[in-house]
Enzyme design. Structure first.
Site, mmCIF file in Angstrom:
data_model
loop_
_atom_site.group_PDB
_atom_site.id
_atom_site.type_symbol
_atom_site.label_atom_id
_atom_site.label_comp_id
_atom_site.label_asym_id
_atom_site.label_seq_id
_atom_site.Cartn_x
_atom_site.Cartn_y
_atom_site.Cartn_z
ATOM 1 N N LEU A 63 0.598 -1.297 -0.071
ATOM 2 C CA LEU A 63 0.143 0.024 0.066
ATOM 3 C C LEU A 63 0.837 1.273 0.071
ATOM 4 C CD1 LEU A 63 -2.511 -1.073 2.611
ATOM 5 C CD2 LEU A 63 -2.446 -1.551 0.062
ATOM 6 N N TYR A 113 2.299 10.950 -12.179
ATOM 7 C CA TYR A 113 1.966 9.943 -10.860
ATOM 8 C C TYR A 113 1.201 8.964 -11.520
ATOM 9 C CZ TYR A 113 -1.165 8.049 -7.241
ATOM 10 O OH TYR A 113 -1.924 7.172 -6.356
ATOM 11 N N LYS A 117 2.599 4.847 -11.304
ATOM 12 C CA LYS A 117 1.740 3.734 -10.704
ATOM 13 C C LYS A 117 1.728 2.223 -11.702
ATOM 14 C CE LYS A 117 -0.269 3.952 -7.048
ATOM 15 N NZ LYS A 117 0.201 3.558 -5.777
ATOM 16 N N ASN A 142 -11.068 7.476 -6.137
ATOM 17 C CA ASN A 142 -10.979 8.169 -4.858
ATOM 18 C C ASN A 142 -11.334 7.344 -3.577
ATOM 19 O OD1 ASN A 142 -9.842 10.897 -6.106
ATOM 20 N ND2 ASN A 142 -11.751 10.143 -7.223
ATOM 21 N N HIS A 289 -45.198 13.469 35.697
ATOM 22 C CA HIS A 289 -45.204 13.393 36.929
ATOM 23 C C HIS A 289 -46.307 12.355 37.721
ATOM 24 C CE1 HIS A 289 -42.070 16.147 37.134
ATOM 25 N NE2 HIS A 289 -43.008 17.320 36.634
ATOM 26 N N PRO A 290 -46.386 11.759 38.688
ATOM 27 C CA PRO A 290 -47.403 10.988 39.133
ATOM 28 C C PRO A 290 -48.856 11.625 39.000
ATOM 29 C CG PRO A 290 -45.439 10.717 40.615
ATOM 30 C CD PRO A 290 -45.325 11.757 39.754
#
Length: 378
Positions: A63, A113, A117, A142, A289-290
């Site tokens: 890699l 490049y 490669k 990409n 609430h209760p």
């Protein structure tokens, strides 16, 4: 053809460029296995060390490479010369070692490049002819995903970083198309080839590949950021959106991991919306609430699902036409979903002694101009 990897407790793997974006992701995936031992080769090491590093190695992920050099000559040194050194080390080992090479779609083009490669590919193909070492080459589009360096060689990484950090994004041509592959898809394909290690063909592709315009990409990333304010979550469960969303999140700093919601509070308790979707409704929660009762309304079309996660609740239902009545008790001790049915007025009362907490899903996002909610106490 039969598997070429040796049958032993652990497969020894060499990764060149092991500190790079792709290699980091590969190393983590391999670390999740107990049958793989990873040997790393970084740019701080010399090519001469490859011979000793190859001792006992069963598979190579090549890699390493140069894509943003200070001068053009570095393309030849980092991509071709290193590959030659690796091939020489393999030949010196006097045994075939399967190898995957991460090339680039730039190899199809005539630029420094791409030329380097492509030349590295040719060196590897010659290695196969000389040694029968299986060689697998992927001309990657990409690659994007977590841990990719922004402002380097990935537009996705740069956009994710800048947008997540509130920085400006520069777009020269919004209609320009870019071809993308997601790093997890690359890694999964690489590992599957390692596991199979068969000679079929030298070149292989990564699937799926995505095409998207730069403008659309930026719009998607901006929508991910804006979702914390709007609470509207995009379709991020599959495909490119899933991969982009995961990538965007990876650029958040730890202090950005959490965000506040709006809390509506009155004497009954609190209510807060958590998220909204474009086609699958919204999620919220409320407390009571209760002895407090919430609801007392019906819907023509809207559906809701209630889940009491704490406390005890009494749900009551009455048909708006027939006056048929039904009630049931549920408790946070035993998870149970209670659904509202169109045409039935309904409410929920906290019949316990402690605060009641209820999760709520509605099949549509609340629209104050068309709420489909009509008061009708039971």
């Amino acid at each position: 053809m039969a598997n070429l990897l040796p049958q032993k407790n652990k497969v020894k793997v060499l990764i060149t460029g092991s500190n790079g974006f792709l290699a980091k992701n590969l190393r983590v995936h391999l670390s999740e296995r107990t049958d793989v031992e990873v040997i790393c080769f970084t740019r701080k090491q010399s090519a001469e060390q490859l011979i000793s590093l190859l001792d006992g190695v069963d598979f190579i992920f090549h890699l390493a490479g140069v894509n943003r050099p200070e001068n053009v000559e570095e393309f030849e040194q980092g991509n071709v010369d290193l590959t030659r050194s690796l091939c020489s080390a393999i030949e010196e080992s006097a045994r075939p070692i399967p190898l995957i090479y991460s090339s680039s779609i730039q190899a199809e083009l005539d630029n420094p490049y791409g030329n380097s490669k492509r030349e590295a590919e040719d060196v590897l193909l010659q290695l196969f002819k000389n040694t029968d070492s299986p060689v697998y080459i992927s001309r990657l589009a990409n690659v994007f995903g977590k841990w990719c360096k922004p402002n380097y060689n990935s537009a996705v990484a740069t956009f994710c970083h800048n947008i997540s950090q509130g920085l400006s994004v520069q777009i020269n041509d919004p209609s320009s198309l870019i071809r993308l592959v997601y790093v997890d898809d690359v890694v999964h394909r690489f590992i599957s080839i390692m596991d199979e290690a068969v000679v079929d063909q030298h070149y292989f592709t990564i699937e799926p590949q995505y095409e998207i315009t730069v403008g659309t990409l930026v719009n998607k990333l901006n929508s991910f950021k804006e979702s914390r304010e709007s609470l509207i979550v995009e379709h991020v469960g599959t495909g490119l959106n899933r991969a982009l969303y995961s990538t965007y999140l990876s650029y958040l700093k730890p202090e950005q991991f959490a965000y506040d919601l709006v809390k509506h509070e009155d004497p009954r308790g609190v209510f807060s919306e958590m998220l909204k979707t474009k086609s699958s409704g919204q999620v919220s929660y409320f407390t009571a609430h209760p002895s407090i009762t919430r609801g007392g309304h019906y819907h023509h079309t809207k559906n809701e699902k209630f889940l009491v996660v704490k406390g005890e609740a009494l749900f009551k239902f009455r048909h708006v036409i027939t006056d048929e009545f039904y009630e049931l008790k549920v408790s946070g001790v035993k998870p149970r979903v209670v659904e509202t049915v169109p045409g039935w007025t309904h409410d929920i009362t906290n019949v316990g002694n402690d605060e009641m907490i209820v999760m709520l899903w509605a099949n549509e996002v609340f629209d104050k101009n068309a709420p489909d909610t009509y008061a009708k106490p039971l």
